[in-house]
Design an enzyme around this catalytic site. Sequence first.
Site, PDB file in Angstrom:
ATOM      1  N   HIS A  34      -7.363  -4.870   3.000  1.00 56.41           N
ATOM      2  CA  HIS A  34      -7.954  -3.543   2.777  1.00 56.41           C
ATOM      3  C   HIS A  34      -9.473  -3.720   2.731  1.00 56.41           C
ATOM      4  O   HIS A  34      -9.973  -4.853   2.895  1.00 56.41           O
ATOM      5  CB  HIS A  34      -7.395  -2.917   1.495  1.00 56.41           C
ATOM      6  CG  HIS A  34      -7.499  -3.807   0.294  1.00 56.41           C
ATOM      7  ND1 HIS A  34      -8.708  -4.158  -0.277  1.00 56.41           N
ATOM      8  CD2 HIS A  34      -6.551  -4.448  -0.422  1.00 56.41           C
ATOM      9  CE1 HIS A  34      -8.485  -4.946  -1.311  1.00 56.41           C
ATOM     10  NE2 HIS A  34      -7.194  -5.151  -1.421  1.00 56.41           N
ATOM     11  N   HIS A  37     -10.976  -6.687   0.819  1.00 54.83           N
ATOM     12  CA  HIS A  37     -10.970  -7.978   1.521  1.00 54.83           C
ATOM     13  C   HIS A  37     -12.045  -8.002   2.612  1.00 54.83           C
ATOM     14  O   HIS A  37     -12.727  -9.001   2.813  1.00 54.83           O
ATOM     15  CB  HIS A  37      -9.619  -8.214   2.210  1.00 54.83           C
ATOM     16  CG  HIS A  37      -8.456  -8.316   1.288  1.00 54.83           C
ATOM     17  ND1 HIS A  37      -7.391  -7.444   1.327  1.00 54.83           N
ATOM     18  CD2 HIS A  37      -8.178  -9.194   0.300  1.00 54.83           C
ATOM     19  CE1 HIS A  37      -6.505  -7.796   0.414  1.00 54.83           C
ATOM     20  NE2 HIS A  37      -6.960  -8.835  -0.234  1.00 54.83           N
ATOM     21  N   ARG A 188      -1.444  -2.953  -3.031  1.00 52.09           N
ATOM     22  CA  ARG A 188      -0.303  -2.222  -3.601  1.00 52.09           C
ATOM     23  C   ARG A 188      -0.470  -0.706  -3.477  1.00 52.09           C
ATOM     24  O   ARG A 188       0.499   0.030  -3.661  1.00 52.09           O
ATOM     25  CB  ARG A 188      -0.143  -2.561  -5.078  1.00 52.09           C
ATOM     26  CG  ARG A 188       0.258  -3.993  -5.304  1.00 52.09           C
ATOM     27  CD  ARG A 188       0.128  -4.382  -6.756  1.00 52.09           C
ATOM     28  NE  ARG A 188       0.235  -5.820  -6.890  1.00 52.09           N
ATOM     29  CZ  ARG A 188       1.344  -6.477  -7.201  1.00 52.09           C
ATOM     30  NH1 ARG A 188       2.428  -5.820  -7.470  1.00 52.09           N
ATOM     31  NH2 ARG A 188       1.371  -7.780  -7.265  1.00 52.09           N
TER      32      ARG A 188
END
Length: 296
Positions: A34, A37, A188
């Site tokens: 995402h 990162h 998540r």
Amino acid sequence: MKTITTSEALRNELAPARGRALTIGFVPTMGFLHDGHLSLLRRARAENDVVVLSIFVNPMQFNDPNDLLRYPRDLERDASLAHGEGTDLVFAPEVSDIYPDGFATVVGIPAQSAILEGAIRGASHFDGVLTVVAKLLNIVQPTVAYFGQKDAQQVFLVQRMVRDLAFPLRVEVCPTVREADGLAMSSRNVRLSNDDRRVSIALSAALQSAHRAIENGERNVTILRQRAVEALKHAGIATEYFDVVSAQSFEPLVMASGTVIILVAARVGPVRLIDNVVVDVPTLDARDPAGGTNEV
Ligand code: PAF
């Protein structure tokens, strides 16, 4: 950009760069990249000659086998995003490459692994994290390794391990990347339903309220916690922990002072979310009744 699947091939691939004393920036991840990162990759790209990204969903750090099974994976998408950020090498090993038959070593920092995330996920969670990070650092041998502040306890423990065991590298901690409404980016988040996504902003809002309360003179962690838990409950969220620790030692505090990290973990529907903020606590006037001590 190349994708490499064995430690030996990665070492061979990096040997010429090492021979020429090029700098190697390393971003360890479990994939499903995402923006958080990508911000680490961008920083690594700006600061190094060679950028290595690892993608390895590490079974040793999952205490719940269902969590491991449900962890989102999409190597093709990750490789394309990594390519877009100028990554040179993606290291995506098999479990058997990292944990060959007979693997038995555990790297751990018992005291600070047992609290907060460790208390919820099991103290062995961070043994799994530190063991795999130690192994990845030995395989890649980077000049700099990049971690996100979002996993505050993880990054504290990694820094402590690198210092204690004299790993020859620098650890850079990069700020948490947030959605426009404040939700911290996490792999998540894709599992949040639309309703859960709407209420999930209560986590960062609770941290911001605690931050403001500290700026307005509140130092008592019990009071900060009560308010946060109440606000989260109001949003329909069950708090797992809300705590304030020293940024230097990760010791939980009774009264906030110095540089602190306010941390929250909660279940939003079926999804476990964590978040934190680092706060420089203003010094209170010694006569101020809100002042206090951490001595218990
Ligand atoms: O933060 C993560 O993604 C993981 O805990 C890490 C550092 C890659 C180790 O598996």
